[in-house]
Design an enzyme around this catalytic site. Structure first.
Site, PDB file in Angstrom:
ATOM      1  N   SER A  38      -0.532  -1.136  -4.824  1.00 40.02           N
ATOM      2  CA  SER A  38      -1.605  -0.167  -5.203  1.00 40.02           C
ATOM      3  C   SER A  38      -0.914   1.505  -4.144  1.00 40.02           C
ATOM      4  O   SER A  38      -0.556   1.151  -2.797  1.00 40.02           O
ATOM      5  CB  SER A  38      -3.060  -0.103  -5.296  1.00 40.02           C
ATOM      6  OG  SER A  38      -3.940   0.787  -4.844  1.00 40.02           O
TER       7      SER A  38
ATOM      8  N   LEU B  58       3.881  -0.110  -2.455  1.00 34.68           N
ATOM      9  CA  LEU B  58       4.089   0.128  -4.279  1.00 34.68           C
ATOM     10  C   LEU B  58       5.502   1.115  -4.552  1.00 34.68           C
ATOM     11  O   LEU B  58       6.432   0.456  -4.920  1.00 34.68           O
ATOM     12  CB  LEU B  58       2.756   1.336  -4.513  1.00 34.68           C
ATOM     13  CG  LEU B  58       3.468   1.989  -5.922  1.00 34.68           C
ATOM     14  CD1 LEU B  58       3.610   0.410  -6.717  1.00 34.68           C
ATOM     15  CD2 LEU B  58       1.685   2.784  -6.270  1.00 34.68           C
TER      16      LEU B  58
ATOM     17  N   GLU C  30       1.064  -1.013   0.122  1.00 34.08           N
ATOM     18  CA  GLU C  30      -0.122  -0.153  -0.010  1.00 34.08           C
ATOM     19  C   GLU C  30       0.963   1.098  -0.620  1.00 34.08           C
ATOM     20  O   GLU C  30       1.383   1.974   1.285  1.00 34.08           O
ATOM     21  CB  GLU C  30      -1.081   0.009   1.010  1.00 34.08           C
ATOM     22  CG  GLU C  30      -2.012  -0.938   0.878  1.00 34.08           C
ATOM     23  CD  GLU C  30      -2.628  -0.808   2.173  1.00 34.08           C
ATOM     24  OE1 GLU C  30      -4.076  -1.476   2.099  1.00 34.08           O
ATOM     25  OE2 GLU C  30      -3.181  -0.191   3.032  1.00 34.08           O
ATOM     26  N   CYS C  31       1.199   1.975  -0.966  1.00 33.05           N
ATOM     27  CA  CYS C  31       1.594   3.575  -1.554  1.00 33.05           C
ATOM     28  C   CYS C  31       2.140   3.411  -0.985  1.00 33.05           C
ATOM     29  O   CYS C  31       3.363   3.075  -2.050  1.00 33.05           O
ATOM     30  CB  CYS C  31       0.588   4.312   0.298  1.00 33.05           C
ATOM     31  SG  CYS C  31       1.215   6.061  -0.623  1.00 33.05           S
ATOM     32  N   ALA C  32       3.509   3.228  -0.079  1.00 34.17           N
ATOM     33  CA  ALA C  32       5.059   3.429  -0.030  1.00 34.17           C
ATOM     34  C   ALA C  32       5.555   1.694  -0.122  1.00 34.17           C
ATOM     35  O   ALA C  32       6.016   2.105  -0.984  1.00 34.17           O
ATOM     36  CB  ALA C  32       5.295   3.697   1.599  1.00 34.17           C
TER      37      ALA C  32
END
Length: 830
Positions: A434, A342, A338-340
């Site tokens: 993502s 990714l 998630e985010c970081a």
């Protein structure tokens, strides 16, 4: 019915001091003996980190969008009882009291949460720019929604007692109690950067700052009244939240899930790990910047949020772990990013190579992405079947190129985003990467789907190394004064650490504390830009510096950094026997030589820790220059030792560029009587202003006047003068105290780590450490991504010495990891 004493700390708008007050209340109540549970309204990951630091319990979030309205009360009750029953719960709001999701009339706002939980509200208001108008604001907040009970007000940033008394009277006339007043110069705040506050986990000095904040909160606020308000909250009718379980998984052996943590991965909800445990998984946290291997027996990977873009240089040097994570993901180990996460799995972030399991690169972007979104799975993914619908949020300032793959992880409000991949060809996706953050308490089906994959997937061709063997190390031919990519040094005295850095290297060569000035100082500089049409006027700066040191204005000369002061000194020097004590900063001798003066050198000895013996200074030396604390040794010479060097007819020059890294500066020679003494100071190191140049000289009026006669007109810019004024006030002094405390902790961490490697670093008192590591080690560390300051450009030192800037323990541990490998490999080869 469940009794949960509770209150919400809200604000009229963002930037009012809500987080500072909320964390201060949590810390002060905890230190007063209360067991305090904490919660944050909204999806914020950072504030709960400070909540956890203040209370010693997990920081939790309450968000109707992410979790669903029906789960808010159960999650509130769960937080109040886990890991042990709390005496009361303090809930920090978000933005202004009634500010929620746009277009929804305040849905998911602090007021919405307060209504759902029937919690009394205490409003924090910044009164720095108003007086009686504050009462009008309070009146509006209290009456805007009759379902919201404003039980009290805390006044923040009061300019004076007279000011706060005026505000207090007007508010209390409404029948709303004022629960305390915090002065404007309280001087306690958390630093910020591109996504808000810097996480507590990235600030080892945060505990020290928190202690002072707790003391000030207890002094200025009525804690008993706050407890009384919380205790008056009505009982609630609900069952506490519990993570879901699965009968199908209950009989299976526990499976280990590696969860990214450390300073680069600070964002994950407390309920995520609780949910995984309930589904037969064993969460084990690892640090992608420090650990050289995944936890043994890893069968699933969860990479949450954080700031890998800030720590990309350090992450990119951990080659062994990067390769292992890549092998695990490509072999089909179920992985959620998630985010970081990714970014970590991408090929590169801002040019720093990372795992490379997701076919994209990322870079910082000028525009912040911050929004709630509805996400739908376009196809089957690791987290659910096609059509899975969830609520999530995005919070990032990076962009990936390309933005998504052929099989997107989600459709975010209809637009494809992220990657859902089957890298091992198992016919089912095992990688979900993502930008979207979801809360697994709000969507437990995601956790269940991931746990099922962890329990049932057998990765192909992935076997963890059985021992931590280092990567191959090469030893280049080291020629004195040369290194790959750097020209031969023609004059060591003109060499400075900034020439040893370049993009892609972790900079431990330059002694500037901050990468950017503090937010408040940057704002002062921006405010001064409007004055640039006028010629600089440094009179106010001189007054401020004189006040700060308790000397007369005629004893102060603002300069364009300490470097200009050395040039001015060389212009007025008419010494028959000048002496420079080495090893020390080379600029003083270089300035003298450029002026045609060849000083005598007194070389201090490593065998006695580079301490100064006053008898080694020639009695007839009429100009003596020494650093204190000395660059590069870090040695702090006692004031008495330096005082003994004062002589009639001698000018004793002390370079105190790093004296502000010493608590209370007891060994500074700045004082009311400075005949024969000149002290030079720099503001660029502490305040992250190397590109601005700000310093000053303090000495007798006669010497200062002589220096001033040789100073060019307007050499000190308007912005530099602004810095000199701004960094002398009480808020700046508090920040320096925090910086000194942090530097001390970080330095001891570095010294301890070097000693654990069998090295003997010099006992430093400042923001860098000198250590003898051996010839060629610096060059090899450079190949592994770390720039250390070469020692052989300082008179008295050779190529076996390096100077290492004190950085946060996270960065230092990464350097120590590589240094240990290099030293071990060199011993093996030898």
């Amino acid at each position: 019915m469940v009794r949960i004493p509770r209150l919400v700390i809200a604000a009229a708008a963002s930037g009012q001091g809500k987080t500072t007050v909320a964390v201060g209340v949590m810390a002060a109540l905890t230190r007063a003996g209360h067991v305090v549970a904490a919660a944050k309204v909204g999806p914020d990951f950072i504030d709960p980190g400070y909540h956890a630091l203040a209370t010693g319990r997990p920081g939790r979030n309450l968000d109707p969008w992410l979790q669903g309205e029906q789960r808010i009360l159960p999650l509130l009750a769960h937080g109040a009882r886990a890991p042990e029953p709390a005496d009361l719960t303090v809930i920090e709001g978000v933005m202004g009291l009634f500010d929620g999701r746009l277009g929804t009339d305040g849905w998911a706002s602090t007021a919405h949460l307060a209504t759902l939980t029937s919690s009394p509200v205490v409003v924090v208001i910044d009164i720095s720019s108003a007086s009686r108008t504050v009462a009008a604001t309070v009146h509006g907040l209290r009456t805007f929604d009759p379902n919201v009970h404003v039980a009290g007000v805390i006044l923040n940033k009061a300019g004076s007692t007279r000011h706060s008394d005026e505000v207090r009277r007007s508010v209390e006339q409404l029948g709303v109690p004022v629960l305390g007043v915090l002065p404007r110069d309280a001087g306690v705040s958390a630093p910020s950067r591109h996504l808000g506050l810097v996480p507590a986990a990235e600030r080892p000095e945060a505990a020290t700052a928190l202690d002072r904040l707790a003391e000030q909160t207890a002094e200025f606020l009525d804690l008993d009244a706050l407890v009384e308000i919380a205790s008056a909250a009505p009982d609630l009718d609900m069952e506490p939240w519990s993570p879901i379980t699965s009968p199908a998984l209950s009989g299976m052996p526990s499976r280990r899930v590696a969860i990214a943590g450390g300073r680069a991965f600070t964002f994950r909800y407390a309920e995520t790990e609780e949910q995984l445990r309930a589904l037969g998984c064993e969460p084990v946290v690892f640090d992608p910047a420090l650990d050289t291997s995944l936890p043994s027996g890893t069968q699933g990977i969860y990479l949450g949020g954080g700031f890998p873009e800030v720590h990309a240089a350090a992450l990119s040097t951990n080659h062994r772990l990067l390769a292992e994570v890549r092998d695990a993901v490509l072999s089909g180990v179920p992985t959620v990013a998630e985010c970081a996460g990714l970014l970590y799995l991408s090929q590169a972030v801002d040019g720093h190579g990372l795992v490379g399991a997701v076919p994209t690169t990322a870079a910082m972007h000028p525009r912040l992405t911050l929004r709630y979104v509805t996400a739908i799975a376009p196809d089957e993914t690791l987290l659910g079947p096609a059509g899975t619908r969830v609520h999530g949020h995005e919070f990032h300032r990076t962009r990936t190129t390309p933005g998504h793959g052929d099989r997107a992880a989600w459709l975010l409000d209809g637009s494809p985003e992220g990657w859902s991949l089957d890298p091992a060809g198992t016919s089912s996706p095992t990688l979900h990467a993502s930008y979207l953050h979801t809360h697994w308490a709000g969507h437990p089906e995601l956790a269940l789907r991931f746990a099922e994959a962890v329990h049932t997937t057998t990765p192909a061709n992935f076997a963890q190394p059985t021992e931590a063997t280092g990567a191959g190390v090469t030893f280049p031919n080291v020629i004195a004064g040369q290194e790959p990519g750097h020209p031969e040094i023609s004059d060591p005295l003109e060499h400075h650490g900034d020439s040893e850095t370049e993009p892609g290297l972790v900079d431990l060569a330059v002694n500037v504390r901050l990468t950017t000035p503090p937010t408040w100082l940057a704002q002062r500089l921006r405010d001064s830009i409007g004055d640039l049409a006028a010629y600089p006027d440094v009179r106010d700066a001189r007054r401020a510096i004189a006040r700060r040191h308790g000397v007369g204005e005629e004893m102060v000369l603002p300069t364009s950094g300490a470097a200009e002061a050395f040039v001015l000194l060389a212009r007025i020097a008419h010494a028959s026997r000048p002496v420079v004590v080495h090893p020390q900063f080379t600029e003083p001798e270089a300035a003298l030589r450029r002026a045609g003066i060849t000083p005598e050198r007194v070389l201090l000895d490593a065998t006695n820790g580079f301490t100064l013996d006053p008898d080694r200074i020639p009695a007839d030396a009429d100009l003596v220059i020494i650093g204190n604390p000395t660059n590069p040794t870090g040695v702090l010479h006692p004031r008495g030792t330096l005082e003994s060097l004062r002589r009639p007819g001698r000018l004793l020059v002390i370079d105190e560029a790093f004296m502000d890294t010493i608590a209370r500066e007891p060994d500074s020679l700045i004082g009311a009587e400075m005949a024969g003494v000149l002290v030079l100071r720099s503001l660029t190191k502490t305040w992250g202003l190397a590109g601005l140049r700000a310093g000053y000289a303090v000495g007798s009026p006669a010497v200062i006047a002589a220096l001033a006669r040789h100073q060019p007109h307007w050499s000190v810019s308007t912005l530099a003068a602004t810095v000199m004024e701004a960094t002398t006030d009480s808020m700046a002094r508090h920040e320096v105290e925090d910086a000194v405390a942090a530097t001390s902790l970080w330095r001891e961490h570095l010294l301890r780590g070097l000693r654990d490697l069998g090295l003997s670093p010099v006992d430093s008192a400042t923001s860098f450490v000198l250590v003898e590591v051996g010839v060629g080690i610096r060059e090899m560390m450079r190949e592994r991504g770390y720039a250390l300051r070469r020692g052989d450009t300082f008179p008295g030192l050779g190529p076996e010495w390096v100077r290492i800037a004190v950085r946060d323990p996270h960065t230092i541990d990464g350097m120590l990891r590589e240094l240990a490998t290099v030293l071990t490999s060199k011993e093996r080869i030898a």
